[in-house]
Design a protein around this motif. Structure first.
Motif, PDB file in Angstrom:
ATOM      1  N   VAL A 234      -3.273   2.920   8.656  1.00 44.66           N
ATOM      2  CA  VAL A 234      -3.021   4.257   9.205  1.00 44.66           C
ATOM      3  C   VAL A 234      -1.517   4.454   9.255  1.00 44.66           C
ATOM      4  O   VAL A 234      -0.809   3.653   9.873  1.00 44.66           O
ATOM      5  N   LEU A 235      -1.029   5.507   8.581  1.00 47.31           N
ATOM      6  CA  LEU A 235       0.416   5.711   8.581  1.00 47.31           C
ATOM      7  C   LEU A 235       0.755   7.148   8.959  1.00 47.31           C
ATOM      8  O   LEU A 235       0.075   8.092   8.570  1.00 47.31           O
ATOM      9  N   VAL A 236       1.799   7.271   9.762  1.00 43.89           N
ATOM     10  CA  VAL A 236       2.362   8.576  10.118  1.00 43.89           C
ATOM     11  C   VAL A 236       3.587   8.787   9.258  1.00 43.89           C
ATOM     12  O   VAL A 236       4.448   7.905   9.180  1.00 43.89           O
ATOM     13  N   SER A 237       3.669   9.928   8.590  1.00 48.91           N
ATOM     14  CA  SER A 237       4.812  10.173   7.717  1.00 48.91           C
ATOM     15  C   SER A 237       4.999  11.661   7.456  1.00 48.91           C
ATOM     16  O   SER A 237       4.034  12.424   7.404  1.00 48.91           O
ATOM     17  N   HIS A 238       6.283  12.036   7.318  1.00 47.99           N
ATOM     18  CA  HIS A 238       6.630  13.378   6.872  1.00 47.99           C
ATOM     19  C   HIS A 238       6.873  13.401   5.359  1.00 47.99           C
ATOM     20  O   HIS A 238       7.004  14.474   4.775  1.00 47.99           O
ATOM     21  N   ARG A 239       6.943  12.217   4.760  1.00 49.83           N
ATOM     22  CA  ARG A 239       7.350  12.117   3.350  1.00 49.83           C
ATOM     23  C   ARG A 239       6.133  12.322   2.451  1.00 49.83           C
ATOM     24  O   ARG A 239       5.220  11.490   2.429  1.00 49.83           O
TER      25      ARG A 239
ATOM     26  N   THR B 288      -5.089   5.916   5.408  1.00 49.51           N
ATOM     27  CA  THR B 288      -5.214   7.231   6.036  1.00 49.51           C
ATOM     28  C   THR B 288      -3.846   7.679   6.504  1.00 49.51           C
ATOM     29  O   THR B 288      -3.175   6.967   7.272  1.00 49.51           O
ATOM     30  N   ALA B 289      -3.409   8.843   6.027  1.00 52.62           N
ATOM     31  CA  ALA B 289      -2.109   9.388   6.411  1.00 52.62           C
ATOM     32  C   ALA B 289      -2.303  10.457   7.477  1.00 52.62           C
ATOM     33  O   ALA B 289      -3.203  11.298   7.372  1.00 52.62           O
ATOM     34  N   ILE B 290      -1.452  10.412   8.501  1.00 59.36           N
ATOM     35  CA  ILE B 290      -1.457  11.426   9.557  1.00 59.36           C
ATOM     36  C   ILE B 290      -0.160  12.230   9.412  1.00 59.36           C
ATOM     37  O   ILE B 290       0.938  11.665   9.499  1.00 59.36           O
ATOM     38  N   THR B 291      -0.292  13.521   9.147  1.00 56.44           N
ATOM     39  CA  THR B 291       0.875  14.359   8.890  1.00 56.44           C
ATOM     40  C   THR B 291       0.871  15.545   9.848  1.00 56.44           C
ATOM     41  O   THR B 291      -0.068  15.756  10.610  1.00 56.44           O
TER      42      THR B 291
ATOM     43  N   VAL C 202       2.704  10.110   1.436  1.00 58.72           N
ATOM     44  CA  VAL C 202       1.379  10.620   1.800  1.00 58.72           C
ATOM     45  C   VAL C 202       0.472  10.695   0.577  1.00 58.72           C
ATOM     46  O   VAL C 202      -0.746  10.507   0.673  1.00 58.72           O
ATOM     47  N   GLU C 203       1.053  10.958  -0.598  1.00 59.19           N
ATOM     48  CA  GLU C 203       0.252  11.084  -1.819  1.00 59.19           C
ATOM     49  C   GLU C 203      -0.501   9.802  -2.161  1.00 59.19           C
ATOM     50  O   GLU C 203      -1.499   9.837  -2.898  1.00 59.19           O
ATOM     51  N   TRP C 204      -0.060   8.677  -1.654  1.00 62.89           N
ATOM     52  CA  TRP C 204      -0.720   7.408  -1.933  1.00 62.89           C
ATOM     53  C   TRP C 204      -1.938   7.184  -1.024  1.00 62.89           C
ATOM     54  O   TRP C 204      -2.690   6.228  -1.221  1.00 62.89           O
ATOM     55  N   ALA C 205      -2.148   8.058  -0.064  1.00 64.52           N
ATOM     56  CA  ALA C 205      -3.230   7.865   0.899  1.00 64.52           C
ATOM     57  C   ALA C 205      -4.580   8.276   0.316  1.00 64.52           C
ATOM     58  O   ALA C 205      -4.662   9.182  -0.535  1.00 64.52           O
ATOM     59  N   ASP C 206      -5.648   7.611   0.765  1.00 60.49           N
ATOM     60  CA  ASP C 206      -7.005   7.996   0.369  1.00 60.49           C
ATOM     61  C   ASP C 206      -7.473   9.218   1.150  1.00 60.49           C
ATOM     62  O   ASP C 206      -8.207  10.056   0.640  1.00 60.49           O
TER      63      ASP C 206
END
Length: 545
Positions: A519-524, A362-365, A528-532
């Protein structure tokens, strides 16, 4: 701080035994004082009266024995006090560190970390004089003064009355001087804390200051604070010398009154020589403990001020709500239910609800400052929040950091320690598994870094990207060796190039395949494209990604 603060007995339990020992030693010292005065009186009066040499020799032998015994008691007082100080300082440090865990990151953010560091280091070290000298002398005073007054009263009631009338003058002046001492000592302690904070800030920003040519401006600030500290230290010394002079003056005048009274009565024959000499030898000993208490209080004043700060932290932690403990291991999905996070009264995350599933990424942007890192900090338990967080259906919102065995967290700053890459990756593991450590380095796109590579404080010896990946590998190691169900990564690729970031993303996917919710926080966007699933925060509110 009170002469003997009861909080000391509550927060440093080992001090109780030291107090009991100091009381026994104080009683023995008091008896030695009386015996010494009586034996010296016997020797002098025996010589004057022409007593036999054998009796005088026995009295002199007794004087020698008392001198040796009193020396042993003084040594024992010092040894017991230093050992008690070491144990009490250890207990207070452990208590303060546990209290900081209880109070959380929100409390730490409102307080100066350099002041806390000074408190846990130099501040509590100053308690040595408090335990080794002040407390034993305080107990000796409480025991010796009444016993010596009663002894004088049994020999000469007039001298006892003079001592009893003049004796209270000493404590009155001790209180007045103590108030002045406390004021200047508190100022000195605050100045030392400010000096520590300024020095830490300068060291932390030295590279930036050097780049912009502003490093010399800090010299003036450091010099001014140092001068302030020097001035407050000299003020403390002035008050100490003044108090010593006042106490010595009044005790000397009081003893002089007793001596004059005894002298007149010896001349007119109304008082026996033995009685007068015995009382005259005891009179200075009645005031001596009070004078020593004042002197030792000044020596221990810095430690007393530090202990006040430690007690304040411990009291605040004791008043904090009790956090629940969980009897079983929690290894399920992490559910966020109306989670709201505030920083200094401002809402940074508003009513967020989500399910972070095991086996998923899960990406948090969102833009900078919308609360992404704050959300991870709340999940890690270092930032307070409203709403509920559940693992396996159990609310873990109030669980302390140490109780979150279901979580592995890699913050933006990994805070590497001096040692090796192996010791940093396996941090906290008493028996590091090198095979798992190498696997974690590979998953963190750091397979080219050897486990035996040396690391300095703060990651010195590694590049920024390498230090970041070692921090990620440390979270992976905890997750794999302890069976954590959630791994939180805060900007794990911010210092990486595109190729390394791609390798890191593949490692994240592989880690999630172990049944872990990542769970990852990223601006990249490339990461983020690798997140479900993606949670996008905008002004603290989740919006469709």
């Amino acid at each position: 701080m009170k002469p003997l603060d009861p909080r000391l007995l509550r927060y440093a339990r080992s001090s109780r035994g030291a107090l009991a020992t100091a009381a026994l030693v104080g009683l023995g010292t008091t008896l030695c004082i009386i015996a010494f005065s009586w034996l010296v009186t016997s020797v002098i009066t025996g010589v004057i009266d022409g007593a036999d040499a054998a009796g005088i020799a026995r009295a002199l032998g007794g004087v020698a024995v008392i001198v040796v015994l009193r020396s042993i008691l003084s040594w024992l007082t010092e040894v017991v006090g230093m050992r008690a100080a070491a144990r009490a300082k250890s207990e207070l440090r452990e208590g303060v560190l546990s209290a900081l865990d209880t109070l959380g990151a929100g409390w730490l953010a409102r307080h100066n970390s350099a002041r806390l560091t000074t408190l846990l280091g130099h501040g509590l070290d100053a308690l040595d004089d408090y335990f080794a000298r002040y407390i034993p002398q305080l107990l000796l005073t409480a025991l010796a003064v009444p016993v010596l007054l009663i002894t004088v009263l049994s020999q000469d009631w007039l001298s006892a009355v003079i001592l009893a009338v003049t004796l209270p003058i000493i404590p009155v002046f001790m209180v007045l001087v103590g108030l002045a001492t406390r004021s200047v000592q508190r100022k000195q302690w605050n100045t030392l804390s400010r000096l520590s904070a300024q020095f830490l800030d300068v060291i932390g920003g030295l590279a930036t200051l050097k780049i912009f040519g502003r490093e010399r401006r800090q010299l003036t600030r450091m010099r001014d604070i140092t001068d302030d500290y020097r001035g407050t230290t000299m003020a403390v010394l002035r008050v100490s010398f003044l108090s010593g002079f006042v106490l010595e003056l009044f005790s000397s005048l009081s003893v002089a009154l007793v001596a004059v009274s005894i002298g007149f009565r010896l001349v007119d024959g109304s008082l026996p020589l033995a009685t007068g000499l015995f009382v005259l030898l005891l009179a200075p000993e009645v005031f001596q403990p009070l004078r020593q208490v004042g002197a030792n209080f000044h020596a221990a004043a810095e430690g007393v001020e530090a202990a006040e700060d430690a007690f304040a932290i411990l009291d605040e932690a004791a008043a904090a709500p009790i956090r629940p403990a969980h009897a079983r291991e929690l290894r399920g999905d992490l559910t966020l239910d109306e989670v709201t996070i505030r920083r200094e009264g401002t809402v940074v995350v508003d009513g967020l609800s989500a399910v972070l599933r095991r086996g998923h990424v899960t990406a948090i942007t969102g833009p900078s400052g919308v609360g992404k890192s704050s959300l991870l900090a709340a999940i890690a338990g270092v930032l307070p929040h409203e709403g509920a967080m559940r693992v396996d259906g159990v609310d873990v919102s109030g669980a302390p950091v140490a109780a979150r065995d279901w979580l592995a967290w890699a913050p933006q700053d990994p805070s590497l320690q001096a040692g090796t890459v192996r010791s940093n990756v396996s941090l906290g593991d008493p028996a590091p598994n090198s095979a798992v450590a190498e696997q974690c380095l590979r998953l963190a796109a750091a397979g080219d870094i050897r486990l035996d590579t040396g690391v300095g404080v703060g990651g010195a010896g590694l590049s920024g990207g390498q230090a970041q990946r070692v921090g990620v590998a440390r979270a992976y190691y905890r997750a794999l060796t302890r069976g954590c169900s959630v791994v939180a990564l805060d900007e794990p690729s911010s210092a990486l190039d595109a190729r390394t970031e791609h390798s890191l993303a593949r490692g994240i996917r592989e880690l999630a395949g172990h049944g872990i919710a990542v769970v990852l926080v990223s601006h990249r966007e490339a990461l983020v494209e690798w997140a479900d699933e993606t949670i996008r925060l905008d002004a603290g509110t989740a919006v469709p990604a």
